[in-house]
Enzyme design. Structure first.
Site, PDB file in Angstrom:
ATOM      1  N   LYS A 104      40.933  41.656  40.308  1.00 33.11           N
ATOM      2  CA  LYS A 104      41.163  40.218  40.423  1.00 33.11           C
ATOM      3  C   LYS A 104      40.614  39.444  39.234  1.00 33.11           C
ATOM      4  O   LYS A 104      40.990  38.287  39.027  1.00 33.11           O
ATOM      5  CB  LYS A 104      40.564  39.678  41.717  1.00 33.11           C
ATOM      6  CG  LYS A 104      39.052  39.720  41.807  1.00 33.11           C
ATOM      7  CD  LYS A 104      38.589  39.193  43.143  1.00 33.11           C
ATOM      8  CE  LYS A 104      37.065  39.260  43.272  1.00 33.11           C
ATOM      9  NZ  LYS A 104      36.371  38.438  42.277  1.00 33.11           N
ATOM     10  N   ASP A 105      39.714  40.060  38.447  1.00 32.02           N
ATOM     11  CA  ASP A 105      39.145  39.376  37.284  1.00 32.02           C
ATOM     12  C   ASP A 105      40.063  39.425  36.067  1.00 32.02           C
ATOM     13  O   ASP A 105      39.822  38.710  35.078  1.00 32.02           O
ATOM     14  CB  ASP A 105      37.795  40.000  36.901  1.00 32.02           C
ATOM     15  CG  ASP A 105      36.712  39.729  37.932  1.00 32.02           C
ATOM     16  OD1 ASP A 105      36.862  38.770  38.706  1.00 32.02           O
ATOM     17  OD2 ASP A 105      35.722  40.490  37.962  1.00 32.02           O
TER      18      ASP A 105
ATOM     19  N   ARG B 269      40.343  28.514  43.731  1.00 32.71           N
ATOM     20  CA  ARG B 269      41.214  28.857  44.858  1.00 32.71           C
ATOM     21  C   ARG B 269      40.475  28.675  46.178  1.00 32.71           C
ATOM     22  O   ARG B 269      41.004  28.069  47.115  1.00 32.71           O
ATOM     23  CB  ARG B 269      41.678  30.317  44.722  1.00 32.71           C
ATOM     24  CG  ARG B 269      42.392  30.873  45.945  1.00 32.71           C
ATOM     25  CD  ARG B 269      42.604  32.379  45.792  1.00 32.71           C
ATOM     26  NE  ARG B 269      41.361  33.098  45.564  1.00 32.71           N
ATOM     27  CZ  ARG B 269      40.528  33.465  46.529  1.00 32.71           C
ATOM     28  NH1 ARG B 269      40.821  33.219  47.785  1.00 32.71           N
ATOM     29  NH2 ARG B 269      39.417  34.115  46.247  1.00 32.71           N
ATOM     30  N   ARG B 270      39.245  29.177  46.250  1.00 33.67           N
ATOM     31  CA  ARG B 270      38.478  29.034  47.484  1.00 33.67           C
ATOM     32  C   ARG B 270      38.148  27.564  47.751  1.00 33.67           C
ATOM     33  O   ARG B 270      38.245  27.090  48.880  1.00 33.67           O
ATOM     34  CB  ARG B 270      37.192  29.854  47.401  1.00 33.67           C
ATOM     35  CG  ARG B 270      37.426  31.357  47.499  1.00 33.67           C
ATOM     36  CD  ARG B 270      36.160  32.134  47.251  1.00 33.67           C
ATOM     37  NE  ARG B 270      36.336  33.557  47.458  1.00 33.67           N
ATOM     38  CZ  ARG B 270      35.658  34.505  46.805  1.00 33.67           C
ATOM     39  NH1 ARG B 270      34.765  34.146  45.885  1.00 33.67           N
ATOM     40  NH2 ARG B 270      35.869  35.784  47.057  1.00 33.67           N
TER      41      ARG B 270
ATOM     42  N   ARG C  17      27.366  30.167  41.178  1.00 31.55           N
ATOM     43  CA  ARG C  17      27.574  31.271  40.246  1.00 31.55           C
ATOM     44  C   ARG C  17      26.562  32.371  40.517  1.00 31.55           C
ATOM     45  O   ARG C  17      25.586  32.190  41.217  1.00 31.55           O
ATOM     46  CB  ARG C  17      27.437  30.774  38.796  1.00 31.55           C
ATOM     47  CG  ARG C  17      28.565  29.901  38.286  1.00 31.55           C
ATOM     48  CD  ARG C  17      29.856  30.680  38.069  1.00 31.55           C
ATOM     49  NE  ARG C  17      29.625  31.907  37.320  1.00 31.55           N
ATOM     50  CZ  ARG C  17      29.563  31.972  35.984  1.00 31.55           C
ATOM     51  NH1 ARG C  17      29.734  30.877  35.278  1.00 31.55           N
ATOM     52  NH2 ARG C  17      29.346  33.112  35.363  1.00 31.55           N
TER      53      ARG C  17
ATOM     54  N   ARG D 283      24.113  35.574  44.981  1.00 31.15           N
ATOM     55  CA  ARG D 283      24.715  34.533  45.817  1.00 31.15           C
ATOM     56  C   ARG D 283      24.218  34.639  47.265  1.00 31.15           C
ATOM     57  O   ARG D 283      23.940  33.632  47.908  1.00 31.15           O
ATOM     58  CB  ARG D 283      26.247  34.641  45.748  1.00 31.15           C
ATOM     59  CG  ARG D 283      26.827  34.028  44.464  1.00 31.15           C
ATOM     60  CD  ARG D 283      28.329  34.143  44.412  1.00 31.15           C
ATOM     61  NE  ARG D 283      28.752  35.413  43.841  1.00 31.15           N
ATOM     62  CZ  ARG D 283      30.000  35.846  43.832  1.00 31.15           C
ATOM     63  NH1 ARG D 283      30.952  35.115  44.383  1.00 31.15           N
ATOM     64  NH2 ARG D 283      30.308  36.996  43.270  1.00 31.15           N
TER      65      ARG D 283
ATOM     66  N   CYS E 110      41.708  33.522  36.575  1.00 30.16           N
ATOM     67  CA  CYS E 110      40.838  33.216  37.701  1.00 30.16           C
ATOM     68  C   CYS E 110      40.652  31.714  37.895  1.00 30.16           C
ATOM     69  O   CYS E 110      40.025  31.283  38.849  1.00 30.16           O
ATOM     70  CB  CYS E 110      39.489  33.907  37.533  1.00 30.16           C
ATOM     71  SG  CYS E 110      38.578  33.410  36.085  1.00 30.16           S
TER      72      CYS E 110
END
Length: 300
Positions: free
Chosen positions: A78-79, A131-132, A149, A155, A244
């Site tokens: 996805k990156d 997106r989130r 981040r 996180r 992204c």
């Protein structure tokens, strides 16, 4: 004996993923070493929206392979931006981990009766992915969003320290690392509620185009089903020329009727069913372009 140098980021999750590939190659008799590469995304702590370019977590690793400092790059797929660098090829996509999102919530912010997301009104949610952010705001406009981040363990620790009341993460990363989530409420979100990032949960094993020996070695790690679903999701992303920073969700699954693709873009859900990744991506892209005439940026 074949020797393979794997380029990887130094985060705990990246090292887990590269270590898994290392183990698979060693089972085939290869001698494997890891080459840790620092990327722009590791050095710069700005929100993604304030960073220039694409490939924050992948370009430096790709450059190391192109320069011959490593043979193989292991990415969280996805990156990877949709634009492909010349001279490299994604030679294998291993079996995919769960692509869904998981919401982690501190006890004081939990409301299991709340609408759509189990969060009390006005709860503070951490995420840096556009997106989130867009999907959460669309589901629950009352929630507060703050940039978050850091690698996955960082996180989770920020959540435990109370800097946020909830965070949204890829379930795949949590499963791979097996982090201690005691004291937190965890809910895996349906993909039709929060649509995951294209290729979330998949790995991309990327090598030089002319490295035929390595490409042959990687063939046994390639999973055809993962390649089909990822190709549909990434095919749509490529048509939207995204990276992204693109607020796009895409989730494909095999069904009895064919390959089903669900996408989220601009606050709307789109769905299509077809037999090939290329066809289903094109069908959803046309739906999006019909609703969003400004979308004309299909990649070559």
């Amino acid at each position: 004996m074949v020797s393979v140098r794997i380029a990887t980021r130094g985060s705990r999750l990246a090292l887990w993923q590269a270590g898994w590939v290392k183990e698979q190659l060693e089972r085939q008799g290869a001698r494997v070493e890891l080459v840790v590469v620092e990327t722009q995304g590791d050095r710069v702590d700005l929100p993604f929206a304030q960073m220039q370019g694409q490939g924050f977590f992948t370009k430096a690793i790709q450059d190391a392979v192109l320069r011959g400092e490593a043979d193989l790059a292991v990415h969280s797929y996805k990156d990877l931006p949709s634009a492909r660098p010349e001279g490299l090829e994604v030679a294998a996509i291993p079996p995919r981990e769960d692509p869904l999102e998981v919401l982690l919530v501190r006890p004081e912010a939990l409301d299991e009766q709340a609408n759509k997301l189990p969060l009390r009104a006005g709860a503070l949610v951490g995420t840096s992915a556009v997106r989130r952010q867009a999907q959460i705001q669309g589901l629950r406009p009352d929630l507060s969003i703050r940039e978050l981040r850091g690698n996955v363990p960082t996180r989770v620790e920020k959540l435990k320290r109370g800097e946020y009341e909830a965070i949204l993460l890829a379930h795949a990363g949590l499963k791979r690392l097996g982090l201690d989530l005691s004291g937190l409420y965890a809910k895996v979100l349906p993909p039709t509620l929060v649509v995951p990032a294209p290729a979330q949960g998949a790995l991309a094993l990327e090598c030089r185009l002319d490295d035929l020996r390595l490409k042959a070695l990687l063939q046994s790690l390639d999973d055809p089903q993962a390649r089909r679903t990822v190709s549909a999701e990434r095919g749509l992303m490529q048509k939207l020329a995204g990276g992204c920073q693109l607020a796009l969700g895409a989730w494909a699954q095999e069904t009895q009727g064919g390959l089903a693709l669900t996408a989220w873009y601009g606050g709307q859900l789109y769905r299509a069913l077809s037999t090939t990744p290329e066809a289903v991506a094109e069908m959803v892209f046309r739906q999006i372009r019909t609703e969003n005439p400004e979308v004309v940026c299909e990649s070559p």
